[in-house]
Design an enzyme around this catalytic site. Structure first.
Site, mmCIF file in Angstrom:
data_model
loop_
_atom_site.group_PDB
_atom_site.id
_atom_site.type_symbol
_atom_site.label_atom_id
_atom_site.label_comp_id
_atom_site.label_asym_id
_atom_site.label_seq_id
_atom_site.Cartn_x
_atom_site.Cartn_y
_atom_site.Cartn_z
ATOM 1 N N GLU A 52 0.849 -1.182 0.000
ATOM 2 C CA GLU A 52 0.000 0.000 0.000
ATOM 3 C C GLU A 52 0.893 1.242 0.000
ATOM 4 O OE1 GLU A 52 -3.788 1.455 2.759
ATOM 5 O OE2 GLU A 52 -2.059 0.517 3.732
ATOM 6 N N LYS A 126 -10.014 1.423 -1.976
ATOM 7 C CA LYS A 126 -10.146 0.876 -0.617
ATOM 8 C C LYS A 126 -11.506 1.198 -0.012
ATOM 9 C CE LYS A 126 -7.583 0.759 3.764
ATOM 10 N NZ LYS A 126 -6.469 1.399 4.506
ATOM 11 N N CYS A 165 -4.801 -3.522 3.313
ATOM 12 C CA CYS A 165 -4.550 -3.127 4.689
ATOM 13 C C CYS A 165 -5.738 -3.388 5.623
ATOM 14 C CB CYS A 165 -4.101 -1.669 4.723
ATOM 15 S SG CYS A 165 -3.129 -1.254 6.211
#
Length: 280
Positions: A52, A126, A165
């Site tokens: 990321e 995300k 993440c």
């Protein structure tokens, strides 16, 4: 002169884990990313995974000032090196967000998928923003739509499904990727350091592998404020590769036949009684 590694013996799929450390100098970060893709090419990998925020990272917080469009220098460099090396690429970046109302503009935390011929195959935005453990990612980012089509990249006979993440804490994100056909769950991350955080990272990666009978490739950012500790976990939950906190690039082979065997021996996916339905 060092001999070039042998090509993977099919049905193995070769994956390079690029645990990078980058900063706010986007030009320098492009070169770090290029080097990782080149190293994957030298290892005769099928796909390389970058963390990321591979385009730019600030441990104090990443925001729109570090964003660049998908046709900017970072993604363009990935596409160029992917085509040159013949390696697919999955990498985290930050792109400008659309105007979402009054106040400072916000960016979009994004993972791009690039094919081995350099085509931009897809983008994941995300969904779960990291508003936890004292952080407020939503102050700087706009969440991706929960009902957007999953990003699943076909590589050498395996399907790599992408989340990033904080998504790792949400099992339904992984299950939705499996429903879309993923055999491997890829998790680029800049997993924040702190008490028990490395334990959470390892435990959650193994849990997502076991409950989905899928391999997990979890690639962390290295450096200040993050844990590194990239992992490759088999569909049986066995950790086959685990790095420390330092920047490094490693390559492993995933056995496609072994994944099929695990799913035959443990057919839990076929025993499901509930479906994942995105909340909009």
């Amino acid at each position: 002169m060092t001999a070039r590694p042998a090509a993977p013996v099919r049905p193995a799929v070769r994956v390079t884990v690029a645990q990078l450390q980058v900063g706010t100098d986007r030009g320098a970060n492009v070169e770090v990313a290029r080097d990782a893709v080149r190293e994957a090419g030298r290892a005769r990998a099928d796909v390389v995974v970058l963390p990321e925020y591979a385009s730019a990272f600030d441990p104090r917080g990443v925001g729109p000032e570090l964003a660049e469009p998908l046709d900017g220098p970072f993604v363009s460099a990935l596409r160029e090196e992917a085509a040159r090396a013949g390696v697919a690429v999955l990498a985290g970046t930050t792109v400008p967000g659309e105007d979402d109302g009054p106040g400072a503009p916000r960016a979009v935390n994004t993972v791009v998928g690039v094919t081995a011929d350099g085509a931009l195959a897809g983008v994941y935005r995300k969904v779960h923003l990291y508003d936890a453990f004292g952080q407020r990612e939503s102050d700087r980012f706009v969440a991706g739509p929960a009902d957007a089509p999953p990003l699943v990249l076909d590589v050498a006979g395996l399907r790599f499904g992408v989340m990033t993440c904080y998504d790792l804490r949400f099992p339904e994100s992984a299950r939705r990727l499996v429903d879309a056909g993923a055999h491997v769950l890829v998790v680029p991350a800049a997993w924040a350091a702190g008490p028990l955080k490395s334990t959470h990272w390892r435990t959650l990666a193994a849990a997502r592998a076991i409950e989905n009978t899928s391999a997990v490739v979890a690639v962390g950012q290295a450096g200040r404020g993050v844990v590194g500790r990239s992992l490759v976990v088999g569909p049986d939950g066995v950790v086959g590769l685990e790095l420390d906190e330092t920047p490094q690039v490693r390559t492993v082979d995933l056995d496609a036949d072994a994944l099929v065997a695990v799913r035959e021996r443990n057919p839990s996916l076929t025993h499901r009684r509930y479906a994942v339905v995105p909340r909009t």
